[in-house]
Design a protein around this motif. Sequence first.
Motif, PDB file in Angstrom:
ATOM      1  N   VAL A 218      57.794  15.156  36.590  1.00 13.99           N
ATOM      2  CA  VAL A 218      58.162  16.295  37.445  1.00 13.99           C
ATOM      3  C   VAL A 218      57.462  16.179  38.796  1.00 13.99           C
ATOM      4  CG1 VAL A 218      57.888  18.793  37.716  1.00 13.99           C
ATOM      5  CG2 VAL A 218      58.713  17.859  35.557  1.00 13.99           C
ATOM      6  N   GLN A 219      56.164  15.901  38.781  1.00 15.69           N
ATOM      7  CA  GLN A 219      55.424  15.817  40.032  1.00 15.69           C
ATOM      8  C   GLN A 219      55.868  14.622  40.868  1.00 15.69           C
ATOM      9  OE1 GLN A 219      51.341  15.915  38.703  1.00 15.69           O
ATOM     10  NE2 GLN A 219      51.300  18.149  38.698  1.00 15.69           N
ATOM     11  N   ALA A 220      56.139  13.496  40.237  1.00 16.79           N
ATOM     12  CA  ALA A 220      56.593  12.321  40.976  1.00 16.79           C
ATOM     13  C   ALA A 220      57.979  12.560  41.574  1.00 16.79           C
ATOM     14  CB  ALA A 220      56.619  11.099  40.059  1.00 16.79           C
ATOM     15  N   GLY A 221      58.849  13.209  40.826  1.00 17.75           N
ATOM     16  CA  GLY A 221      60.189  13.496  41.337  1.00 17.75           C
ATOM     17  C   GLY A 221      60.168  14.421  42.536  1.00 17.75           C
ATOM     18  N   PHE A 222      59.456  15.531  42.421  1.00 20.11           N
ATOM     19  CA  PHE A 222      59.368  16.464  43.542  1.00 20.11           C
ATOM     20  C   PHE A 222      58.634  15.836  44.723  1.00 20.11           C
ATOM     21  CE2 PHE A 222      60.677  19.771  40.629  1.00 20.11           C
ATOM     22  CZ  PHE A 222      61.325  20.672  41.454  1.00 20.11           C
ATOM     23  N   GLY A 223      57.608  15.039  44.441  1.00 24.39           N
ATOM     24  CA  GLY A 223      56.878  14.376  45.521  1.00 24.39           C
ATOM     25  C   GLY A 223      57.752  13.407  46.283  1.00 24.39           C
ATOM     26  N   THR A 224      58.546  12.627  45.557  1.00 26.93           N
ATOM     27  CA  THR A 224      59.432  11.664  46.196  1.00 26.93           C
ATOM     28  C   THR A 224      60.477  12.364  47.061  1.00 26.93           C
ATOM     29  OG1 THR A 224      59.130  10.146  44.348  1.00 26.93           O
ATOM     30  CG2 THR A 224      61.035   9.769  45.762  1.00 26.93           C
ATOM     31  N   VAL A 225      61.098  13.380  46.503  1.00 30.72           N
ATOM     32  CA  VAL A 225      62.111  14.118  47.269  1.00 30.72           C
ATOM     33  C   VAL A 225      61.472  14.809  48.469  1.00 30.72           C
ATOM     34  CG1 VAL A 225      63.732  16.045  47.167  1.00 30.72           C
ATOM     35  CG2 VAL A 225      63.641  14.405  45.294  1.00 30.72           C
ATOM     36  N   GLY A 226      60.284  15.377  48.280  1.00 30.33           N
ATOM     37  CA  GLY A 226      59.594  16.033  49.390  1.00 30.33           C
ATOM     38  C   GLY A 226      59.283  15.084  50.525  1.00 30.33           C
ATOM     39  N   VAL A 227      58.815  13.894  50.203  1.00 28.48           N
ATOM     40  CA  VAL A 227      58.514  12.907  51.247  1.00 28.48           C
ATOM     41  C   VAL A 227      59.791  12.465  51.949  1.00 28.48           C
ATOM     42  CG1 VAL A 227      57.672  10.559  51.634  1.00 28.48           C
ATOM     43  CG2 VAL A 227      56.356  12.126  50.225  1.00 28.48           C
ATOM     44  N   LEU A 228      60.867  12.274  51.192  1.00 26.98           N
ATOM     45  CA  LEU A 228      62.135  11.898  51.816  1.00 26.98           C
ATOM     46  C   LEU A 228      62.653  12.984  52.755  1.00 26.98           C
ATOM     47  CD1 LEU A 228      63.960  10.172  48.829  1.00 26.98           C
ATOM     48  CD2 LEU A 228      62.997   9.085  50.863  1.00 26.98           C
TER      49      LEU A 228
END
Length: 70
Positions: free
Chosen positions: A10-20
């Motif tokens: 969950v954290q990796a997914g939201f982090g990746t989308v947030g950075v994008l």
Amino acid sequence: MSAESVRFLVQAGFGTVGVLVIVFGGWPWGVVIGTALIVFGLWLGGRIFRRIATPDEIKADLRQRVDEGP
């Protein structure tokens, strides 16, 4: 799947989308929405972990955090 794995995904997914969103979004909304996604993902991952983790998993997580230090 363990609670720790779910939290990480969950954290990796939201982090990746947030950075994008920060990188490809326009100023100022890309930065604001991207940062909000990252913070929300960190919060949601913690909530999910506390919700589905067994007491033994929580104790192990706390021990690991104490051993690593600040």
